[in-house]
Write an enzyme that holds these catalytic residues in place. Sequence first.
Site, mmCIF file in Angstrom:
data_model
loop_
_atom_site.group_PDB
_atom_site.id
_atom_site.type_symbol
_atom_site.label_atom_id
_atom_site.label_comp_id
_atom_site.label_asym_id
_atom_site.label_seq_id
_atom_site.Cartn_x
_atom_site.Cartn_y
_atom_site.Cartn_z
ATOM 1 N N LYS A 48 16.762 52.941 -21.153
ATOM 2 C CA LYS A 48 15.735 53.131 -22.174
ATOM 3 C C LYS A 48 16.131 52.553 -23.530
ATOM 4 O O LYS A 48 15.288 52.401 -24.414
ATOM 5 C CB LYS A 48 15.408 54.616 -22.327
ATOM 6 C CG LYS A 48 14.902 55.276 -21.056
ATOM 7 C CD LYS A 48 13.591 54.689 -20.581
ATOM 8 C CE LYS A 48 13.009 55.493 -19.425
ATOM 9 N NZ LYS A 48 11.727 54.931 -18.954
ATOM 10 N N SER A 263 18.357 60.283 -10.971
ATOM 11 C CA SER A 263 17.339 59.292 -10.613
ATOM 12 C C SER A 263 17.985 57.994 -10.136
ATOM 13 O O SER A 263 17.421 57.300 -9.281
ATOM 14 C CB SER A 263 16.408 59.020 -11.794
ATOM 15 O OG SER A 263 17.118 58.546 -12.915
#
Length: 301
Positions: A48, A263
């Site tokens: 991110k 994840s």
Amino acid sequence: MKKYMTIQDTIGATPLVSLQRIPGDVGQKRGNVILAKLEGNNPAGSVKDRAASAMIRHAEERGEIKPGDTLIEATSGNTGIALAMTAAIRGYKMVLIMPDNLSVERRASMTAYGAELILTPASQGGMEYARDLAASMQAEGKGKVLDQFANEDNVRAHIETTGPELWQQTDGQITHFVSAMGTTGTIMGVGSYLRSRNENIQIVGAQPAEGSQIPGIRKWPEAYQPRIYQPSKVDSFELIAQADAEQMARRLAAEEGIFGGISSAGALIAALRVAARVENATIVFIVCDRGDRYLSTGVFN
């Protein structure tokens, strides 16, 4: 005078490494190579960082924001941490809204960068509630929402950086790209770039199995579907069970020395399933953040 880099200049150009043990029979014996893109090596610790930097920089260029302004974002963690870092670098006030059931490491990282953190009751709707609150705060004039779920600069970051890196690092040999799906910015951007180079590359998304709650892997209700998401750009989906992702995260650290988040492990499970169906493939999955962001959850105990 010599010009030196800032911390923002270190975002991207992350390593791509080959798995040695976990693939087993679906790896070398089938002629497959499974590669991990180590996005935890970014300065704020996740993939991110790329999107956060791009969203703020491009909004500045368009004259939508200027240093000193207040920015608002709903986040499950990684985008918030990355935005807090970028806001600190570029001189913004950052207000982050996060459900209260996410790890304390994430909260501490955000506030360490100077962000104001608003915790919302997970019982009232989790990320959906946080997104609604961010929108209402913007409507009240309390700041500007960058909105990672609808912001094309999220996708653009991966078209301009992550995708080209993978093409170059694999010498154009990549056949499959596998990613967890949250905001979907990574899979949309990387997939778009790779398909522009070779339309036969397969794009595979990891989504949560029924009843699973995996940070960074989401299947959104229709009303909250990210506007940047285009289903036609994903060729296939793998449903990932929470217990399987947690077990694979432990294996990834203990057997490969890659300390990634839950994840990331889910994306690896999806990559292994792909490898079991194909031969002579170069399969890349995203290790989207670092495992130390999850220590307090007990997953690695």
